[in-house]
Design an enzyme around this catalytic site. Structure first.
Site, PDB file in Angstrom:
ATOM      1  N   TYR A 264    -140.805  -7.761 -22.853  1.00  0.00           N
ATOM      2  CA  TYR A 264    -141.435  -6.590 -23.489  1.00  0.00           C
ATOM      3  C   TYR A 264    -141.760  -5.520 -22.447  1.00  0.00           C
ATOM      4  CZ  TYR A 264    -144.714  -3.986 -26.432  1.00  0.00           C
ATOM      5  OH  TYR A 264    -145.358  -3.001 -27.140  1.00  0.00           O
TER       6      TYR A 264
ATOM      7  N   VAL B  99    -132.463   0.621 -36.519  1.00  0.00           N
ATOM      8  CA  VAL B  99    -132.356   1.565 -35.388  1.00  0.00           C
ATOM      9  C   VAL B  99    -131.411   1.079 -34.291  1.00  0.00           C
ATOM     10  CG1 VAL B  99    -134.569   2.735 -35.722  1.00  0.00           C
ATOM     11  CG2 VAL B  99    -134.477   0.666 -34.282  1.00  0.00           C
TER      12      VAL B  99
ATOM     13  N   SER C 298    -145.717   1.817 -23.713  1.00  0.00           N
ATOM     14  CA  SER C 298    -146.922   0.981 -23.807  1.00  0.00           C
ATOM     15  C   SER C 298    -147.601   1.022 -22.454  1.00  0.00           C
ATOM     16  CB  SER C 298    -146.537  -0.468 -24.138  1.00  0.00           C
ATOM     17  OG  SER C 298    -147.578  -1.359 -23.778  1.00  0.00           O
TER      18      SER C 298
ATOM     19  N   LYS D 133    -140.543  -1.456 -22.161  1.00  0.00           N
ATOM     20  CA  LYS D 133    -141.452  -0.305 -22.251  1.00  0.00           C
ATOM     21  C   LYS D 133    -141.422   0.524 -20.963  1.00  0.00           C
ATOM     22  CE  LYS D 133    -142.573  -1.005 -26.489  1.00  0.00           C
ATOM     23  NZ  LYS D 133    -142.097  -0.093 -27.527  1.00  0.00           N
TER      24      LYS D 133
ATOM     25  N   ASN E 245    -140.634   5.007 -32.860  1.00  0.00           N
ATOM     26  CA  ASN E 245    -141.771   4.080 -32.870  1.00  0.00           C
ATOM     27  C   ASN E 245    -141.373   2.617 -33.055  1.00  0.00           C
ATOM     28  OD1 ASN E 245    -144.670   3.204 -33.612  1.00  0.00           O
ATOM     29  ND2 ASN E 245    -143.496   2.757 -35.480  1.00  0.00           N
TER      30      ASN E 245
HETATM   31  P1  NAD Z   1    -145.525  -3.355 -36.504  1.00  0.00           P
HETATM   32  O1  NAD Z   1    -144.815  -4.656 -36.369  1.00  0.00           O
HETATM   33  O2  NAD Z   1    -146.773  -3.291 -37.317  1.00  0.00           O
HETATM   34  O3  NAD Z   1    -144.498  -2.240 -37.032  1.00  0.00           O
HETATM   35  C1  NAD Z   1    -143.202  -2.111 -36.501  1.00  0.00           C
HETATM   36  C2  NAD Z   1    -142.249  -1.697 -37.617  1.00  0.00           C
HETATM   37  O4  NAD Z   1    -140.945  -1.524 -37.048  1.00  0.00           O
HETATM   38  C3  NAD Z   1    -142.103  -2.744 -38.738  1.00  0.00           C
HETATM   39  O5  NAD Z   1    -142.314  -2.153 -40.009  1.00  0.00           O
HETATM   40  C4  NAD Z   1    -140.673  -3.244 -38.589  1.00  0.00           C
HETATM   41  O6  NAD Z   1    -140.073  -3.613 -39.826  1.00  0.00           O
HETATM   42  C5  NAD Z   1    -139.998  -2.025 -37.967  1.00  0.00           C
HETATM   43  N1  NAD Z   1    -138.764  -2.389 -37.274  1.00  0.00           N
HETATM   44  C6  NAD Z   1    -138.561  -3.437 -36.427  1.00  0.00           C
HETATM   45  N2  NAD Z   1    -137.277  -3.486 -36.034  1.00  0.00           N
HETATM   46  C7  NAD Z   1    -136.657  -2.436 -36.627  1.00  0.00           C
HETATM   47  C8  NAD Z   1    -135.319  -1.954 -36.609  1.00  0.00           C
HETATM   48  N3  NAD Z   1    -134.373  -2.586 -35.902  1.00  0.00           N
HETATM   49  N4  NAD Z   1    -135.019  -0.846 -37.320  1.00  0.00           N
HETATM   50  C9  NAD Z   1    -135.974  -0.198 -38.050  1.00  0.00           C
HETATM   51  N5  NAD Z   1    -137.255  -0.628 -38.118  1.00  0.00           N
HETATM   52  C10 NAD Z   1    -137.596  -1.722 -37.417  1.00  0.00           C
HETATM   53  O7  NAD Z   1    -145.812  -2.869 -34.990  1.00  0.00           O
HETATM   54  P2  NAD Z   1    -146.839  -1.806 -34.343  1.00  0.00           P
HETATM   55  O8  NAD Z   1    -147.896  -2.560 -33.629  1.00  0.00           O
HETATM   56  O9  NAD Z   1    -147.186  -0.740 -35.300  1.00  0.00           O
HETATM   57  O10 NAD Z   1    -145.891  -1.257 -33.184  1.00  0.00           O
HETATM   58  C11 NAD Z   1    -145.158  -0.056 -33.296  1.00  0.00           C
HETATM   59  C12 NAD Z   1    -144.687   0.326 -31.903  1.00  0.00           C
HETATM   60  O11 NAD Z   1    -145.819   0.466 -31.032  1.00  0.00           O
HETATM   61  C13 NAD Z   1    -143.766  -0.700 -31.229  1.00  0.00           C
HETATM   62  O12 NAD Z   1    -142.738  -0.020 -30.515  1.00  0.00           O
HETATM   63  C14 NAD Z   1    -144.681  -1.408 -30.253  1.00  0.00           C
HETATM   64  O13 NAD Z   1    -143.990  -1.940 -29.146  1.00  0.00           O
HETATM   65  C15 NAD Z   1    -145.593  -0.271 -29.836  1.00  0.00           C
HETATM   66  N6  NAD Z   1    -146.873  -0.682 -29.277  1.00  0.00           N
HETATM   67  C16 NAD Z   1    -147.736  -1.423 -30.014  1.00  0.00           C
HETATM   68  C17 NAD Z   1    -148.942  -1.804 -29.434  1.00  0.00           C
HETATM   69  C18 NAD Z   1    -149.939  -2.627 -30.197  1.00  0.00           C
HETATM   70  O14 NAD Z   1    -150.875  -3.122 -29.565  1.00  0.00           O
HETATM   71  N7  NAD Z   1    -149.801  -2.778 -31.495  1.00  0.00           N
HETATM   72  C19 NAD Z   1    -149.255  -1.424 -28.127  1.00  0.00           C
HETATM   73  C20 NAD Z   1    -148.344  -0.653 -27.414  1.00  0.00           C
HETATM   74  C21 NAD Z   1    -147.146  -0.276 -27.992  1.00  0.00           C
END
Ligand code: NAD
Length: 257
Positions: free
Chosen positions: A154, A63, A141, A158, A89
């Site tokens: 981070y 991305v 977030s 966000k 996402n």
């Molecule tokens: P995760 O690590 O389980 O999944 C993230 C996915 O994004 C992975 O499959 C990874 O390979 C993919 N990815 C990373 N860089 C990429 C790139 N350059 N191009 C394409 N794909 C890419 O993470 P998650 O916890 O499911 O988080 C998803 C989103 O939710 C993120 O933006 C994260 O900041 C946000 N978020 C997560 C939480 C939490 O507590 N888990 C809380 C708030 C926000």
């Protein structure tokens, strides 16, 4: 079937919240375009959807790379005719107090978490504008609203995504395109497990302490966020524009005694 006939693109849907959302969107009738940098994990999501009788296709793209993102978006529109929903996402965590963060690590978090929202939006929007229809969901977030320890880079990303969401909404409202943001609290995904492993000597104690921060007394699950994304993707949320949607167990608006 709350997403019947919709063509939905979810970045980073090989894991965690993105994968749960892909599975849910498919159950609700959408055709799901699964994007990820990790082809193996992306294809696993597609296989799971297909095994459950849903429709999905995998497109590998980074991305942060304009050529790859444009090629993916153009190919999806050529094959499926349009993109109704874009869920930005994909994201990574960044740990440390500001003075501890190396410049390269800072840039990496900025690039994936902000440019990674900019580029898919940039290339999808002209197609949505042409059809005067679309819903974009940006992953922010709850850290955009509150200070949390040792997450300087981070939190900056966000907060930027939340501001960007509001500006995008103003610009694209005349085209009948809605742009909203999700603000999750701590959700148990590989992303958080990795953060706990690398940031704490005792991850179990860290989980226990994180739980006390929630009014819910427990951490969130990927499905909690997927359900919120489903609402923003569907026409049920047609009066939500430029809004932050909190899925955080009460972290932002409540306080444990
Ligand atoms: P995760 O690590 O389980 O999944 C993230 C996915 O994004 C992975 O499959 C990874 O390979 C993919 N990815 C990373 N860089 C990429 C790139 N350059 N191009 C394409 N794909 C890419 O993470 P998650 O916890 O499911 O988080 C998803 C989103 O939710 C993120 O933006 C994260 O900041 C946000 N978020 C997560 C939480 C939490 O507590 N888990 C809380 C708030 C926000």
């Amino acid at each position: 079937m709350r997403l019947a006939e919709k063509i939905t693109l979810i970045t980073g849907s090989g894991s965690g919240i993105g994968r749960s959302t892909a599975l849910l969107f498919a159950r609700e009738g959408a055709t799901v375009i699964v994007n990820d940098l990790d082809a193996e994990k992306g294809r696993e999501t597609v296989d799971e959807i297909a095994a459950a009788g849903g429709k999905a296709a995998f497109f590998k793209a980074d991305v942060t790379n304009p050529e790859q993102v444009k090629a993916m978006v153009d190919a999806v529109v050529a094959q499926f005719g349009r993109i109704d929903v874009l869920f930005n996402n994909a994201g990574v965590s960044g740990v440390g107090m500001l003075h501890e963060v190396e410049p390269e690590a800072w840039d990496r978090v900025m690039t994936i978490n902000i440019r990674g929202v900019f580029l898919p939006s940039k290339y999808v929007l002209p197609y949505m504008m042409e059809r005067r229809s679309g819903s974009i969901i940006n992953m922010s977030s709850c850290i955009a609203e509150i200070g949390l320890a040792k997450r300087a880079s981070y939190s900056a990303t966000k907060g930027a995504v939340l501001s960007l969401t509001k500006s995008m909404q103003v610009d694209y409202a005349p085209y009948n395109i809605r742009v909203n943001a999700l603000l999750p609290g701590t959700i148990m995904t590989p992303f958080v497990e990795n953060y706990l492993r690398t940031s704490y000597d005792d991850p179990e104690a860290a989980i226990a302490s994180l739980k006390t921060r929630q009014l819910s007394g427990d951490l969130g699950r990927p499905d909690d966020v997927a359900n919120a994304a489903l609402f923003l993707a569907s026409d049920e949320s047609k009066f939500m524009m430029g809004s932050p949607l909190y899925i955080d167990g009460g972290v932002v608006f409540g306080k444990n005694a």
